[in-house]
Design an enzyme around this catalytic site. Structure first.
Site, PDB file in Angstrom:
ATOM      1  N   LYS A 177       0.892  -1.170   0.000  1.00 41.57           N
ATOM      2  CA  LYS A 177       0.000   0.000   0.000  1.00 41.57           C
ATOM      3  C   LYS A 177       0.921   1.209   0.000  1.00 41.57           C
ATOM      4  CE  LYS A 177      -2.099   2.923   2.180  1.00 41.57           C
ATOM      5  NZ  LYS A 177      -1.880   4.375   1.936  1.00 41.57           N
ATOM      6  N   GLU A 252       8.123   0.037  12.025  1.00 41.65           N
ATOM      7  CA  GLU A 252       9.200   1.038  11.946  1.00 41.65           C
ATOM      8  C   GLU A 252       8.540   2.390  12.119  1.00 41.65           C
ATOM      9  OE1 GLU A 252      12.334   0.526  11.893  1.00 41.65           O
ATOM     10  OE2 GLU A 252      12.291  -1.626  11.552  1.00 41.65           O
ATOM     11  N   CYS A 286      12.386   9.934  10.107  1.00 41.43           N
ATOM     12  CA  CYS A 286      12.157   9.328  11.427  1.00 41.43           C
ATOM     13  C   CYS A 286      13.371   9.575  12.305  1.00 41.43           C
ATOM     14  CB  CYS A 286      11.884   7.844  11.272  1.00 41.43           C
ATOM     15  SG  CYS A 286      13.122   7.007  10.300  1.00 41.43           S
ATOM     16  N   GLU A 385       6.423  13.503  18.213  1.00 45.36           N
ATOM     17  CA  GLU A 385       7.142  13.674  16.950  1.00 45.36           C
ATOM     18  C   GLU A 385       6.374  14.651  16.065  1.00 45.36           C
ATOM     19  OE1 GLU A 385       6.885  10.625  14.007  1.00 45.36           O
ATOM     20  OE2 GLU A 385       9.015  10.767  13.549  1.00 45.36           O
TER      21      GLU A 385
HETATM   22  P1  NAD Z   1       1.168   7.760   8.878  1.00 42.84           P
HETATM   23  O1  NAD Z   1       1.269   6.844  10.032  1.00 42.84           O
HETATM   24  O2  NAD Z   1       0.104   8.795   8.893  1.00 42.84           O
HETATM   25  O3  NAD Z   1       0.955   6.937   7.518  1.00 42.84           O
HETATM   26  C1  NAD Z   1       1.833   5.934   7.106  1.00 42.84           C
HETATM   27  C2  NAD Z   1       1.116   4.972   6.185  1.00 42.84           C
HETATM   28  O4  NAD Z   1       0.073   4.353   6.920  1.00 42.84           O
HETATM   29  C3  NAD Z   1       0.448   5.638   4.981  1.00 42.84           C
HETATM   30  O5  NAD Z   1       0.612   4.814   3.848  1.00 42.84           O
HETATM   31  C4  NAD Z   1      -1.016   5.682   5.384  1.00 42.84           C
HETATM   32  O6  NAD Z   1      -1.892   5.668   4.293  1.00 42.84           O
HETATM   33  C5  NAD Z   1      -1.138   4.409   6.189  1.00 42.84           C
HETATM   34  N1  NAD Z   1      -2.271   4.405   7.140  1.00 42.84           N
HETATM   35  C6  NAD Z   1      -2.855   5.449   7.765  1.00 42.84           C
HETATM   36  N2  NAD Z   1      -3.902   5.028   8.523  1.00 42.84           N
HETATM   37  C7  NAD Z   1      -3.956   3.688   8.387  1.00 42.84           C
HETATM   38  C8  NAD Z   1      -4.811   2.674   8.917  1.00 42.84           C
HETATM   39  N3  NAD Z   1      -5.827   2.971   9.732  1.00 42.84           N
HETATM   40  N4  NAD Z   1      -4.571   1.396   8.581  1.00 42.84           N
HETATM   41  C9  NAD Z   1      -3.536   1.064   7.754  1.00 42.84           C
HETATM   42  N5  NAD Z   1      -2.732   1.983   7.201  1.00 42.84           N
HETATM   43  C10 NAD Z   1      -2.923   3.280   7.515  1.00 42.84           C
HETATM   44  O7  NAD Z   1       2.606   8.404   8.727  1.00 42.84           O
HETATM   45  P2  NAD Z   1       3.113   9.510   7.706  1.00 42.84           P
HETATM   46  O8  NAD Z   1       2.755  10.841   8.220  1.00 42.84           O
HETATM   47  O9  NAD Z   1       2.757   9.122   6.320  1.00 42.84           O
HETATM   48  O10 NAD Z   1       4.688   9.272   7.865  1.00 42.84           O
HETATM   49  C11 NAD Z   1       5.420   9.834   8.868  1.00 42.84           C
HETATM   50  C12 NAD Z   1       5.749   8.826   9.954  1.00 42.84           C
HETATM   51  O11 NAD Z   1       6.511   7.741   9.444  1.00 42.84           O
HETATM   52  C13 NAD Z   1       6.613   9.453  11.039  1.00 42.84           C
HETATM   53  O12 NAD Z   1       6.151   9.043  12.283  1.00 42.84           O
HETATM   54  C14 NAD Z   1       7.990   8.878  10.744  1.00 42.84           C
HETATM   55  O13 NAD Z   1       8.859   8.885  11.840  1.00 42.84           O
HETATM   56  C15 NAD Z   1       7.632   7.497  10.284  1.00 42.84           C
HETATM   57  N6  NAD Z   1       8.754   6.885   9.551  1.00 42.84           N
HETATM   58  C16 NAD Z   1       9.467   5.891  10.167  1.00 42.84           C
HETATM   59  C17 NAD Z   1      10.567   5.316   9.520  1.00 42.84           C
HETATM   60  C18 NAD Z   1      11.370   4.226  10.185  1.00 42.84           C
HETATM   61  O14 NAD Z   1      12.099   3.518   9.489  1.00 42.84           O
HETATM   62  N7  NAD Z   1      11.308   4.059  11.494  1.00 42.84           N
HETATM   63  C19 NAD Z   1      10.925   5.750   8.240  1.00 42.84           C
HETATM   64  C20 NAD Z   1      10.169   6.753   7.647  1.00 42.84           C
HETATM   65  C21 NAD Z   1       9.077   7.319   8.308  1.00 42.84           C
END
Ligand code: NAD
Length: 488
Positions: A177, A252, A286, A385
């Site tokens: 996704k 992650e 992140c 964050e």
């Molecule tokens: P988010 O959690 O809002 O969304 C991430 C993904 O989850 C998107 O594809 C979104 O469509 C999906 N999603 C949202 N609601 C969902 C649900 N109810 N069920 C299933 N999927 C769902 O995060 P974001 O704002 O897109 O990204 C930023 C976050 O990602 C930050 O917290 C960042 O630290 C983290 N991040 C972590 C790493 C790592 O390796 N640890 C790397 C990159 C980003």
């Protein structure tokens, strides 16, 4: 752009489909606010169809040797490398980051593909002794089945690579996704996998919003592992849903990463590194440095150095800019609100704190680089964050207080220290509760052959990248061979 469809479709079983409902949403360029294209807004029927295709294709894919799977994945990586400028243009368009940064990220995705492809020849198990005569004992890797992968938008092509390459190498079929903010990148990567000859159904890519397209993937009982990169809030929800059916889940998540500047640090290096940790990629890492912990003896001087450097930063999407916009208007609004909340709680905004509204930036989603001081460690701004170009300064008496503050966080992803004192560096390494530390470096900067992940709200103990990623996407099978059953 003639290479890009007006509507970004799903890839299911080697073919491209709009959402079954016909619904779509707009993909915007965050640097200009302009519409790039429409995107299939998938829901449960689309996700179910993709999972069925993956389930059907998986046994034949798993029957190939790991070497053959690695060979195909190497082809994919080489094709991405051949077209790296094309991919960099897509990434730049969808994220607003510079072409140069996007190219670096594309190269990182290629590197990950090459590293993982090589693991096809090193899919080591373990052989050991047995207590029983004429019995051999060994452990081998086996695939899990269907991998449901959900990713964030911040480094879109690298995020795809970090999950898809190891999941496929291990013999799983995948339903990815993509992020709703970077659908073109995911779709274009799908095209390359298709061209490289990855069999239909082995990699399926579903576009859509989180609750509508992500959640059905997590809920689907034919998905054997859910691997998620995103926020702790969504991670918690996913963990709960997948936990109901005891599915394997790799998380992650976010970080609130500290960078400690000691009184013996090279302050110029520390200041340059702090600026990069806090603001590069508009703080959308992140591993970005959002808590800068500075010894009292050099605090005032170091703060002035940071303010001076921040004043010289240029925001925009070109290669001469330091960083671009944040990914969407909603994220921007929540950052501005968080800074306002900090101000109301008594913190001082030293610089930034607002959306950029001048003529050059007003149509894009630009947050001014922001430095805050005098926030309490217990304040929301110190604990949540923000995923934007916002960082807080904290004044500490010395090393012990610095380490206490580093560990006073719900997150535990990365941490950095700047010091010339080896004992301080080694003590920091031992006492800090994070998955990654950096001595005299930035809070970010992972490499494909090294494990990455964190503790607390940063993850659930798995590591991505490195050979450790193979543990996420495979299972261990213990095998006993009685080679003389007549003599045991
Ligand atoms: P988010 O959690 O809002 O969304 C991430 C993904 O989850 C998107 O594809 C979104 O469509 C999906 N999603 C949202 N609601 C969902 C649900 N109810 N069920 C299933 N999927 C769902 O995060 P974001 O704002 O897109 O990204 C930023 C976050 O990602 C930050 O917290 C960042 O630290 C983290 N991040 C972590 C790493 C790592 O390796 N640890 C790397 C990159 C980003």
């Amino acid at each position: 752009m003639d290479w890009m469809p007006e509507l970004i479709p799903n890839w299911i079983n080697g073919e491209q489909f709009p959402a079954a409902s016909g619904k779509e949403f707009d993909n915007l360029n965050p640097a200009t606010g302009e519409r790039i294209c429409g995107v299939a807004s998938s829901e449960t029927p689309d996700v179910s169809r993709a999972v069925e295709a993956a389930k059907e294709a998986q046994p034949e894919w798993a029957a190939l040797t790991p070497v053959a799977r690695g060979d195909l994945l190497r082809e994919v990586a080489l094709k991405i490398r051949e077209r790296s400028e094309h991919f960099a243009r897509i990434v730049s368009l969808e994220t607003g980051k510079s072409f140069c940064d996007a190219l670096g990220e594309t190269d990182a995705a290629v590197e990950m593909g090459m590293f993982v492809a090589g693991e096809g020849r090193r899919s080591y198990g373990r052989t050991t002794t047995s207590a029983v005569p004429n019995r051999a004992a060994m452990v081998v890797r086996q695939p899990l089945g269907v991998a449901g992968l959900i990713i964030a938008a911040n480094t879109p092509i690298a995020n795809v690579a970090w999950k898809v390459f190891p999941a496929l190498l291990c013999g799983n079929a995948v339903v990815l996704k993509g992020s709703e903010d970077t659908p073109v990148t995911a779709w274009a990567v799908g095209e390359v996998f298709h061209e490289a000859g990855i069999p239909p159904g082995v990699l399926n890519i579903v576009q859509g919003l989180g609750p509508e397209a992500g959640q059905p993937l997590v809920e689907n009982h034919d998905v054997d592992i859910v691997s998620f990169t995103g926020s702790a809030g969504v991670g918690r929800l996913i963990q709960r849903i997948a936990g109901e059916r005891l599915a394997k889940v790799c998380m992650e998540l976010g970080g609130k990463n500290p960078l400690v500047v000691c009184d013996d640090a090279d302050l110029d290096v520390a200041a340059d590194t702090t600026i990069l940790s806090a603001f590069s990629n508009a703080g959308q890492r992140c591993a970005s440095g959002s808590r800068i912990i500075v010894f009292n003896a050099i605090y005032d001087k170091f703060r002035d150095m940071l303010i001076d450097r921040t004043g010289k930063l240029k925001m925009g999407p070109s290669d001469t800019d330091d960083f671009g916009p944040v990914i969407n208007a909603k994220q921007l609004a929540s950052m501005v609100e968080a800074v306002e909340g900090a101000r109301e709680s008594g913190a001082t905004i030293l610089t930034g704190g607002k959306r950029l509204t001048d003529d050059e930036h007003k149509d894009g989603f630009y947050m001014a680089p922001t430095i805050i001081e005098d926030a309490r460690p217990s304040d929301a701004i110190s604990r949540d964050e923000l995923f934007g170009p916002i960082t807080c300064l904290y004044r500490v008496k010395g090393f012990t207080e610095a380490v206490e503050l580093v560990n006073d966080s719900p997150f535990g992803l990365t941490a950095a220290i700047h010091t010339k004192n080896m004992h301080r560096a080694m003590t920091f390494m031992n006492e800090v509760k994070t998955g990654v530390i950096s001595i005299n470096g930035a809070t970010y900067g992972s490499e494909p052959h090294m494990p990455f992940g964190g503790l607390g709200q940063s993850g659930t103990g798995w590591r991505e990248a490195g050979t450790e990623a193979l543990d996420v996407y495979s299972d261990w099978k213990t095998v006993y061979i009685v080679h003389d059953p007549t003599d045991v």
